[in-house]
Design a protein around this motif. Structure first.
Motif, PDB file in Angstrom:
ATOM      1  N   VAL A 150       0.870  -1.181   0.000  1.00  0.00           N
ATOM      2  CA  VAL A 150       0.000   0.000   0.000  1.00  0.00           C
ATOM      3  C   VAL A 150       0.904   1.228   0.000  1.00  0.00           C
ATOM      4  CG1 VAL A 150      -1.788   1.276   1.215  1.00  0.00           C
ATOM      5  CG2 VAL A 150      -1.829  -1.230   1.222  1.00  0.00           C
ATOM      6  N   ASP A 151       0.961   1.892  -1.131  1.00  0.00           N
ATOM      7  CA  ASP A 151       1.838   3.049  -1.282  1.00  0.00           C
ATOM      8  C   ASP A 151       1.215   4.291  -0.644  1.00  0.00           C
ATOM      9  OD1 ASP A 151       4.198   4.267  -2.247  1.00  0.00           O
ATOM     10  OD2 ASP A 151       3.081   5.116  -3.928  1.00  0.00           O
ATOM     11  N   SER A 152      -0.102   4.409  -0.766  1.00  0.00           N
ATOM     12  CA  SER A 152      -0.809   5.549  -0.191  1.00  0.00           C
ATOM     13  C   SER A 152      -2.261   5.154   0.021  1.00  0.00           C
ATOM     14  CB  SER A 152      -0.720   6.763  -1.129  1.00  0.00           C
ATOM     15  OG  SER A 152      -1.393   7.872  -0.576  1.00  0.00           O
ATOM     16  N   LEU A 153      -2.851   5.702   1.063  1.00  0.00           N
ATOM     17  CA  LEU A 153      -4.216   5.315   1.428  1.00  0.00           C
ATOM     18  C   LEU A 153      -4.933   6.494   2.070  1.00  0.00           C
ATOM     19  CD1 LEU A 153      -6.484   3.258   1.966  1.00  0.00           C
ATOM     20  CD2 LEU A 153      -5.175   2.430   3.926  1.00  0.00           C
ATOM     21  N   ALA A 189     -12.793   5.059   0.224  1.00  0.00           N
ATOM     22  CA  ALA A 189     -11.329   5.053   0.363  1.00  0.00           C
ATOM     23  C   ALA A 189     -10.681   5.004  -1.011  1.00  0.00           C
ATOM     24  CB  ALA A 189     -10.880   3.869   1.204  1.00  0.00           C
ATOM     25  N   GLU A 190      -9.564   5.689  -1.127  1.00  0.00           N
ATOM     26  CA  GLU A 190      -8.725   5.624  -2.315  1.00  0.00           C
ATOM     27  C   GLU A 190      -7.418   4.942  -1.923  1.00  0.00           C
ATOM     28  OE1 GLU A 190      -9.304   9.198  -5.270  1.00  0.00           O
ATOM     29  OE2 GLU A 190      -9.145   9.989  -3.216  1.00  0.00           O
ATOM     30  N   VAL A 191      -7.049   3.935  -2.693  1.00  0.00           N
ATOM     31  CA  VAL A 191      -5.883   3.137  -2.353  1.00  0.00           C
ATOM     32  C   VAL A 191      -4.931   3.088  -3.546  1.00  0.00           C
ATOM     33  CG1 VAL A 191      -5.088   0.935  -1.416  1.00  0.00           C
ATOM     34  CG2 VAL A 191      -7.440   1.686  -0.974  1.00  0.00           C
ATOM     35  N   TRP A 192      -3.689   3.517  -3.328  1.00  0.00           N
ATOM     36  CA  TRP A 192      -2.653   3.434  -4.355  1.00  0.00           C
ATOM     37  C   TRP A 192      -1.707   2.306  -3.984  1.00  0.00           C
ATOM     38  CZ3 TRP A 192      -4.932   7.809  -2.652  1.00  0.00           C
ATOM     39  CH2 TRP A 192      -5.456   8.683  -3.621  1.00  0.00           C
ATOM     40  N   LEU A 193      -1.518   1.372  -4.900  1.00  0.00           N
ATOM     41  CA  LEU A 193      -0.742   0.164  -4.640  1.00  0.00           C
ATOM     42  C   LEU A 193       0.476   0.094  -5.553  1.00  0.00           C
ATOM     43  CD1 LEU A 193      -3.810  -2.247  -4.686  1.00  0.00           C
ATOM     44  CD2 LEU A 193      -2.671  -1.385  -2.627  1.00  0.00           C
ATOM     45  N   ASN A 199       5.343  -1.660 -10.316  1.00  0.00           N
ATOM     46  CA  ASN A 199       4.093  -1.536 -11.068  1.00  0.00           C
ATOM     47  C   ASN A 199       3.042  -0.934 -10.143  1.00  0.00           C
ATOM     48  OD1 ASN A 199       4.996  -2.828 -13.533  1.00  0.00           O
ATOM     49  ND2 ASN A 199       4.966  -4.747 -12.370  1.00  0.00           N
ATOM     50  N   ARG A 200       2.179  -0.114 -10.700  1.00  0.00           N
ATOM     51  CA  ARG A 200       1.221   0.621  -9.882  1.00  0.00           C
ATOM     52  C   ARG A 200      -0.208   0.133 -10.101  1.00  0.00           C
ATOM     53  NH1 ARG A 200       3.980   4.240  -6.261  1.00  0.00           N
ATOM     54  NH2 ARG A 200       6.107   4.177  -7.067  1.00  0.00           N
ATOM     55  N   GLY A 201      -0.993   0.210  -9.031  1.00  0.00           N
ATOM     56  CA  GLY A 201      -2.405  -0.111  -9.102  1.00  0.00           C
ATOM     57  C   GLY A 201      -3.208   0.889  -8.286  1.00  0.00           C
ATOM     58  N   TYR A 202      -4.493   0.987  -8.597  1.00  0.00           N
ATOM     59  CA  TYR A 202      -5.345   1.963  -7.905  1.00  0.00           C
ATOM     60  C   TYR A 202      -6.709   1.347  -7.641  1.00  0.00           C
ATOM     61  CZ  TYR A 202      -8.405   6.003  -7.220  1.00  0.00           C
ATOM     62  OH  TYR A 202      -9.330   6.883  -6.726  1.00  0.00           O
ATOM     63  N   MET A 203      -7.255   1.645  -6.474  1.00  0.00           N
ATOM     64  CA  MET A 203      -8.601   1.187  -6.123  1.00  0.00           C
ATOM     65  C   MET A 203      -9.375   2.305  -5.448  1.00  0.00           C
ATOM     66  SD  MET A 203      -8.098  -2.601  -4.468  1.00  0.00           S
ATOM     67  CE  MET A 203      -7.521  -3.990  -5.449  1.00  0.00           C
ATOM     68  N   GLU A 204     -10.624   2.418  -5.819  1.00  0.00           N
ATOM     69  CA  GLU A 204     -11.549   3.296  -5.103  1.00  0.00           C
ATOM     70  C   GLU A 204     -12.635   2.405  -4.506  1.00  0.00           C
ATOM     71  OE1 GLU A 204     -14.465   7.186  -5.815  1.00  0.00           O
ATOM     72  OE2 GLU A 204     -13.071   6.534  -7.387  1.00  0.00           O
ATOM     73  N   LEU A 205     -12.756   2.438  -3.196  1.00  0.00           N
ATOM     74  CA  LEU A 205     -13.623   1.500  -2.487  1.00  0.00           C
ATOM     75  C   LEU A 205     -14.780   2.202  -1.790  1.00  0.00           C
ATOM     76  CD1 LEU A 205     -10.821  -0.572  -0.709  1.00  0.00           C
ATOM     77  CD2 LEU A 205     -11.830  -1.014  -2.958  1.00  0.00           C
ATOM     78  N   GLU A 206     -15.884   1.492  -1.700  1.00  0.00           N
ATOM     79  CA  GLU A 206     -17.013   1.900  -0.869  1.00  0.00           C
ATOM     80  C   GLU A 206     -17.161   0.854   0.223  1.00  0.00           C
ATOM     81  OE1 GLU A 206     -21.800   2.976  -1.249  1.00  0.00           O
ATOM     82  OE2 GLU A 206     -20.720   2.091  -2.938  1.00  0.00           O
ATOM     83  N   LEU A 207     -17.243   1.303   1.482  1.00  0.00           N
ATOM     84  CA  LEU A 207     -17.284   0.368   2.613  1.00  0.00           C
ATOM     85  C   LEU A 207     -18.496   0.628   3.490  1.00  0.00           C
ATOM     86  CD1 LEU A 207     -14.049   1.543   2.324  1.00  0.00           C
ATOM     87  CD2 LEU A 207     -13.716  -0.566   3.604  1.00  0.00           C
TER      88      LEU A 207
END
Length: 212
Positions: free
Chosen positions: A135-138, A150-154, A160-168
């Motif tokens: 988890v690079d940034s959260l 939540a926004e999650v930068w991986l 290699n980079r990945g991105y997630m936008e989550l609803e919890l």
């Protein structure tokens, strides 16, 4: 003589008090009822309903949301390092009741051959990058006492980079992922909406078709 007079006075006072109680009997009963209603002890169940449980209230923070997301990827990495990533196990442990219910109902239709759906091949747990995942940034934000985003930068070991936008959703004292939002990856904009539309027999993302 003085003793007789004193006895008379005492008797008069007692009679007056009795007479007063008879005349004001209804008022006395009302007063007693009011007193009872004021001093009546509050039941423990009433207190628990009136205020949130300590565990749940402690979860109403961005830090609690972020901690849960960190735990998700710790499990992803543990699985990847041993027997491989078990998407079903991760979903059951970290996803909301509504998500799991929709997933279960969709799988029944798939098994019966009523709909076709291959899913996202675990993209919602890896963002398409290799493991181990870092988890690079959260950044989490509370939308209400029961919802968060939540926004999650991986990144992985090859950067290699990945991105997630989550609803919890907050359920039973724990934050559960309800939806993955990504208009570039998922038809209908989110994983949940995609699954719901396929379940309903709708395969065409009309908005994306119009944009193209």
């Amino acid at each position: 003589m003085k003793v007789k007079n004193l006895a008379f006075v005492v008797a008069a006072i007692v009679m007056a008090a009795c007479s007063s109680n008879k005349v004001q009997g209804d008022d006395t009963e009302i007063g007693a009822a009011l007193v009872d209603s004021v001093v009546k002890p509050i039941e423990a169940s009433e207190v628990s309903e009136a205020r949130p449980k300590a565990k749940e209230s402690s979860m109403w923070t961005e830090k609690a949301v972020e901690k849960q997301i960190q735990a998700c990827f710790e499990d992803v990495n543990k699985m990847a390092a041993s027997d491989g990533i078990d998407i079903g196990l991760l979903d059951n442990k970290y996803c909301s009741k509504d998500y799991l219910e929709l997933k279960g109902n969709l799988e029944k239709k798939i098994q019966k051959g009523e709909v076709m759906f291959e899913g996202d091949h675990g993209h919602h747990w890896t963002a398409g990058i290799a493991t181990p995942i870092f988890v690079d940034s959260l950044k989490a934000e509370l939308m209400s006492k029961e919802q968060a985003q939540a926004e999650v930068w991986l990144k992985d070991s090859c950067d290699n980079r990945g991105y997630m936008e989550l609803e919890l959703y907050l359920e039973n004292g724990a934050w559960k992922i309800h939806n993955w939002i990504d208009t570039d990856v998922y038809p209908f904009g989110t994983l949940f909406n995609w699954m719901q539309n396929v379940y309903d027999g709708n395969y065409d993302d009309e908005e994306n078709v119009e944009e193209e």
